[in-house]
Design an enzyme around this catalytic site. Structure first.
Site, PDB file in Angstrom:
ATOM      1  N   CYS A   1      -4.836  12.489  12.819  1.00 56.61           N
ATOM      2  CA  CYS A   1      -5.522  11.206  12.615  1.00 56.61           C
ATOM      3  C   CYS A   1      -5.505  10.499  13.960  1.00 56.61           C
ATOM      4  O   CYS A   1      -5.086  11.046  14.969  1.00 56.61           O
ATOM      5  CB  CYS A   1      -4.804  10.376  11.555  1.00 56.61           C
ATOM      6  SG  CYS A   1      -3.186   9.853  12.112  1.00 56.61           S
TER       7      CYS A   1
ATOM      8  N   ARG B   1       0.268  14.403  13.154  1.00 58.67           N
ATOM      9  CA  ARG B   1       0.728  14.271  11.763  1.00 58.67           C
ATOM     10  C   ARG B   1       1.087  15.638  11.157  1.00 58.67           C
ATOM     11  O   ARG B   1       0.400  16.161  10.287  1.00 58.67           O
ATOM     12  CB  ARG B   1      -0.317  13.553  10.898  1.00 58.67           C
ATOM     13  CG  ARG B   1      -0.835  12.237  11.441  1.00 58.67           C
ATOM     14  CD  ARG B   1       0.183  11.132  11.569  1.00 58.67           C
ATOM     15  NE  ARG B   1       0.705  10.588  10.337  1.00 58.67           N
ATOM     16  CZ  ARG B   1       0.148   9.581   9.669  1.00 58.67           C
ATOM     17  NH1 ARG B   1      -0.971   9.061  10.090  1.00 58.67           N
ATOM     18  NH2 ARG B   1       0.702   9.121   8.569  1.00 58.67           N
TER      19      ARG B   1
ATOM     20  N   ASP C   1       4.613   0.492  12.144  1.00 59.66           N
ATOM     21  CA  ASP C   1       3.349  -0.062  11.625  1.00 59.66           C
ATOM     22  C   ASP C   1       3.111  -1.506  12.040  1.00 59.66           C
ATOM     23  O   ASP C   1       2.042  -2.049  11.758  1.00 59.66           O
ATOM     24  CB  ASP C   1       3.322   0.041  10.093  1.00 59.66           C
ATOM     25  CG  ASP C   1       3.228   1.480   9.635  1.00 59.66           C
ATOM     26  OD1 ASP C   1       3.481   1.745   8.456  1.00 59.66           O
ATOM     27  OD2 ASP C   1       2.934   2.351  10.478  1.00 59.66           O
TER      28      ASP C   1
ATOM     29  N   ARG D   1      -8.604  -0.592   4.626  1.00 61.31           N
ATOM     30  CA  ARG D   1      -7.738   0.447   4.050  1.00 61.31           C
ATOM     31  C   ARG D   1      -6.401  -0.152   3.632  1.00 61.31           C
ATOM     32  O   ARG D   1      -5.774   0.299   2.687  1.00 61.31           O
ATOM     33  CB  ARG D   1      -7.470   1.558   5.075  1.00 61.31           C
ATOM     34  CG  ARG D   1      -8.675   2.368   5.458  1.00 61.31           C
ATOM     35  CD  ARG D   1      -8.303   3.623   6.185  1.00 61.31           C
ATOM     36  NE  ARG D   1      -7.351   4.411   5.387  1.00 61.31           N
ATOM     37  CZ  ARG D   1      -6.989   5.655   5.697  1.00 61.31           C
ATOM     38  NH1 ARG D   1      -7.453   6.240   6.776  1.00 61.31           N
ATOM     39  NH2 ARG D   1      -6.141   6.302   4.935  1.00 61.31           N
TER      40      ARG D   1
ATOM     41  N   LYS E   1       0.840  -1.205   0.000  1.00 61.21           N
ATOM     42  CA  LYS E   1       0.000   0.000   0.000  1.00 61.21           C
ATOM     43  C   LYS E   1       0.870   1.247   0.000  1.00 61.21           C
ATOM     44  O   LYS E   1       0.657   2.171  -0.797  1.00 61.21           O
ATOM     45  CB  LYS E   1      -0.881   0.010   1.245  1.00 61.21           C
ATOM     46  CG  LYS E   1      -1.556   1.344   1.540  1.00 61.21           C
ATOM     47  CD  LYS E   1      -2.433   1.324   2.781  1.00 61.21           C
ATOM     48  CE  LYS E   1      -1.700   1.566   4.062  1.00 61.21           C
ATOM     49  NZ  LYS E   1      -1.384   2.984   4.351  1.00 61.21           N
ATOM     50  N   ASN E   2       1.882   1.260   0.867  1.00 56.76           N
ATOM     51  CA  ASN E   2       2.666   2.479   1.056  1.00 56.76           C
ATOM     52  C   ASN E   2       3.699   2.728  -0.032  1.00 56.76           C
ATOM     53  O   ASN E   2       4.309   3.796  -0.068  1.00 56.76           O
ATOM     54  CB  ASN E   2       3.301   2.477   2.445  1.00 56.76           C
ATOM     55  CG  ASN E   2       2.244   2.642   3.534  1.00 56.76           C
ATOM     56  OD1 ASN E   2       1.093   2.961   3.237  1.00 56.76           O
ATOM     57  ND2 ASN E   2       2.635   2.406   4.771  1.00 56.76           N
TER      58      ASN E   2
HETATM   59  C1  EPZ Z   1       4.306   6.917   6.334  1.00 57.87           C
HETATM   60  O1  EPZ Z   1       3.542   7.960   6.903  1.00 57.87           O
HETATM   61  C2  EPZ Z   1       3.375   5.717   6.273  1.00 57.87           C
HETATM   62  N1  EPZ Z   1       2.209   6.040   5.446  1.00 57.87           N
HETATM   63  C3  EPZ Z   1       2.891   5.353   7.686  1.00 57.87           C
HETATM   64  O2  EPZ Z   1       2.113   4.162   7.578  1.00 57.87           O
HETATM   65  C4  EPZ Z   1       4.122   5.059   8.551  1.00 57.87           C
HETATM   66  O3  EPZ Z   1       3.691   4.797   9.873  1.00 57.87           O
HETATM   67  C5  EPZ Z   1       5.074   6.257   8.535  1.00 57.87           C
HETATM   68  O4  EPZ Z   1       5.422   6.589   7.176  1.00 57.87           O
HETATM   69  C6  EPZ Z   1       6.349   5.987   9.317  1.00 57.87           C
HETATM   70  O5  EPZ Z   1       7.009   4.883   8.772  1.00 57.87           O
HETATM   71  C7  EPZ Z   1       2.337   5.967   4.096  1.00 57.87           C
HETATM   72  O6  EPZ Z   1       3.388   5.674   3.576  1.00 57.87           O
HETATM   73  C8  EPZ Z   1       1.088   6.279   3.304  1.00 57.87           C
HETATM   74  P1  EPZ Z   1       6.437  10.238   8.330  1.00 57.87           P
HETATM   75  P2  EPZ Z   1       4.110   9.481   6.876  1.00 57.87           P
HETATM   76  O7  EPZ Z   1       6.346  11.531   7.617  1.00 57.87           O
HETATM   77  O8  EPZ Z   1       4.889   9.719   5.638  1.00 57.87           O
HETATM   78  C9  EPZ Z   1       7.000  13.301  11.840  1.00 57.87           C
HETATM   79  C10 EPZ Z   1       0.202   2.826   7.777  1.00 57.87           C
HETATM   80  O9  EPZ Z   1      -0.283   2.288   8.779  1.00 57.87           O
HETATM   81  N2  EPZ Z   1       6.829  14.334  10.808  1.00 57.87           N
HETATM   82  O10 EPZ Z   1       7.557   9.318   8.018  1.00 57.87           O
HETATM   83  O11 EPZ Z   1       2.998  10.402   7.160  1.00 57.87           O
HETATM   84  C11 EPZ Z   1       5.714  12.526  12.110  1.00 57.87           C
HETATM   85  O12 EPZ Z   1       4.892  13.208  13.032  1.00 57.87           O
HETATM   86  C12 EPZ Z   1       0.710   4.250   7.877  1.00 57.87           C
HETATM   87  O13 EPZ Z   1       0.330   2.277   6.655  1.00 57.87           O
HETATM   88  C13 EPZ Z   1       7.130  15.660  11.120  1.00 57.87           C
HETATM   89  O14 EPZ Z   1       7.531  15.975  12.234  1.00 57.87           O
HETATM   90  O15 EPZ Z   1       5.077   9.432   8.128  1.00 57.87           O
HETATM   91  C14 EPZ Z   1       6.242  11.234  12.666  1.00 57.87           C
HETATM   92  O16 EPZ Z   1       6.534  11.395  14.023  1.00 57.87           O
HETATM   93  C15 EPZ Z   1       0.449   4.869   9.253  1.00 57.87           C
HETATM   94  N3  EPZ Z   1       6.960  16.605  10.156  1.00 57.87           N
HETATM   95  C16 EPZ Z   1       7.560  11.021  11.899  1.00 57.87           C
HETATM   96  O17 EPZ Z   1       7.908  12.308  11.372  1.00 57.87           O
HETATM   97  C17 EPZ Z   1       6.528  16.294   8.891  1.00 57.87           C
HETATM   98  O18 EPZ Z   1       6.416  17.223   8.047  1.00 57.87           O
HETATM   99  C18 EPZ Z   1       7.448  10.056  10.740  1.00 57.87           C
HETATM  100  O19 EPZ Z   1       6.399  10.511   9.900  1.00 57.87           O
HETATM  101  C19 EPZ Z   1       6.235  14.953   8.593  1.00 57.87           C
HETATM  102  C20 EPZ Z   1       6.396  13.983   9.567  1.00 57.87           C
END
Ligand code: EPZ
Length: 427
Positions: A116, A121, A307, A399, A22-23
């Site tokens: 969420c 996020r 995850d 999802r 998915k990701n």
């Molecule tokens: C991706 O989300 C995945 N989703 C998530 O999977 C996964 O948990 C996550 O990466 C971490 O591996 C998809 O790929 C669609 P991040 P993403 O930006 O990109 C912080 C699932 O269950 N952050 O890597 O949104 C954030 O708060 C989903 O399939 C900032 O601070 O995650 C978090 O603590 C859930 N500022 C950390 O970074 C930003 O601008 C990692 O978030 C962006 C993120």
């Protein structure tokens, strides 16, 4: 809304095929709009999220067809540079449309995704990437408004307070692919889904290197061409099936697994005394008693994936001792705890970590799914629980898991989906 009824206790046995990731699929679908000709994707999972993303791309003018795991994306009529709130709020990954809007249409207006179930996020690193490439970025009444007047390559660090950002890395790489000059991303995410996006962009003619490391280098090109591409297996679905096999003390061969994407997970299962062996493109997982207790700390790839944290918590609820889980990516990602407690799990939250005192058994109980991976954890727990369990709001599971009840019943689980349509016919 559908619910899933599980009569737990049956050891899972047999073979199961992992679907496409998915990701990896979601950013690649939006990246296909960076090209000026059609792309065909294979091994695309039929999920609520991939269908939702298809609807979003159609709303932007693209043509998207998905049947039998094959998706065709034709960007030739892509001409809408706005993604409204009611579209973006449903799926955070829709923020990926920023890149093709900005690079192909010269501007973008995308609602901020909001929070969420698992945490606020934020998007500051996404904005940092755009600003580094000299896009004009402003926030206006809950919308991200961006213009591409004279974007140019730059060096930018995308490391946030919790490490690298998958989404911000993906967005910045996609923008840089069509931004004149060289872009260097420091603190890039190492996740396999980012490496897959880089490979896909190269297949479209992009000049991208360094994926899988902290430093990625992208040299902008004039245009990208559609291509034919096959999506990698879903490592999180695979890990979820590992937990299902172990918690039911079964013996399951999970096919279509990239072992290199799951080394931290496989190491942790071995530490728990679970039999895990890679066998010609598959992984066999077997367990003949309660797992040993362990400590887990979630980390960016190649560390233990956030995850799979909830699913392992369900498994550790039946361990023969006390385990701890520290969640470093989304500190509040413990929404599954109360529902597991209702099934008899002994879990305590203290100082940002979960302490899980293993119990002899879990009891079936009506439980409520809350987000994608929390729901998967409840299904894992129900498979081992004594008695019947109803998992409500299974749309959360749909999802990210393709035909989960079909796959699990194929392994011998007593599981069925009950559709509860309302009188007026709405699901
Ligand atoms: C991706 O989300 C995945 N989703 C998530 O999977 C996964 O948990 C996550 O990466 C971490 O591996 C998809 O790929 C669609 P991040 P993403 O930006 O990109 C912080 C699932 O269950 N952050 O890597 O949104 C954030 O708060 C989903 O399939 C900032 O601070 O995650 C978090 O603590 C859930 N500022 C950390 O970074 C930003 O601008 C990692 O978030 C962006 C993120």
């Amino acid at each position: 809304m559908d619910r899933i009824v599980i009569d737990g206790g049956a050891p899972l046995r047999g073979e199961v095929q992992v679907s496409g990731s998915k990701n990896a699929t979601l950013p690649i679908m939006t990246a296909a709009l960076l090209a000026d000709s059609p792309t065909t994707l294979h091994n695309v999972p039929e999920l609520r999220d991939t269908h939702m993303m298809a609807d979003i791309l159609r709303a932007l003018g693209a043509r998207v067809d998905l049947a039998g795991g094959v998706m065709r994306v034709d960007p030739s009529a892509f001409n809408v540079a706005e993604a409204p709130y009611d579209m973006v709020r449903k799926m955070r990954a829709s923020i990926y449309v920023l890149a093709p809007m900005l690079m192909r249409l010269g501007k973008a207006k995308v609602s901020q995704p909001g929070g969420c179930a698992i945490c606020p996020r934020p998007i500051d690193l996404h904005l940092k990437g755009m600003k580094a490439l000299a896009a004009d970025v402003s926030l206006d009444h809950g919308y991200i408004v961006v213009e591409n007047r004279a974007m140019k390559g730059a060096e930018v660090s995308l490391t946030g307070p919790n490490g690298s950002s998958v989404g911000a890395t993906a967005n910045t790489v996609m923008m840089a692919a069509l931004t004149p000059g060289e872009t260097i991303i420091r603190g890039a995410a190492h996740e396999p889904e980012i490496a897959e996006l880089a490979r896909f962009l190269r297949a479209m003619g992009a000049d991208v290197e360094g994926e899988g490391s902290s430093t990625m280098r992208i040299r902008g090109v004039q245009a990208l061409k559609g291509c034919e591409y096959s999506i990698i297996p879903d490592r999180i679905e695979a890990g979820t099936f590992f937990c299902a096999a172990a918690i039911t003390e079964g013996d399951v061969v999970v096919r279509g697994v990239e072992v290199a994407h799951l080394e931290a997970v496989i190491d942790k299962l071995s530490e728990m005394g679970v039999y895990v062996a890679a066998e010609d493109g598959a992984v066999r997982v077997a367990c003949d008693g309660p797992p040993r207790p362990v400590s887990i700390r979630t980390l960016p790839f190649p560390g233990f994936p956030t995850d799979l944290q909830a699913q392992f918590m369900a498994l550790l609820s039946l361990a023969d001792g006390c385990s701890t889980i520290i969640e470093t990516i989304y500190q509040e990602r413990f929404i599954h705890v109360p529902e597991l407690q209702r099934m008899g799990a002994q879990i305590r939250l203290a100082g940002g970590q979960a302490i899980i005192e293993g119990v002899k058994k879990l009891a079936g109980a009506p439980v409520m799914a809350s987000d994608l991976r929390a729901s998967a954890a409840l299904v894992v727990a129900c498979l081992a629980a004594e008695g019947l369990t109803d998992v409500h709001r299974v749309y959360h599971i749909d999802r990210g898991y393709e035909a989960i009840e079909t796959k699990l019943s194929g392994l011998g689980a007593n599981i069925r989906r009950v559709s509860t349509t309302r009188k007026n016919g709405n699901g």
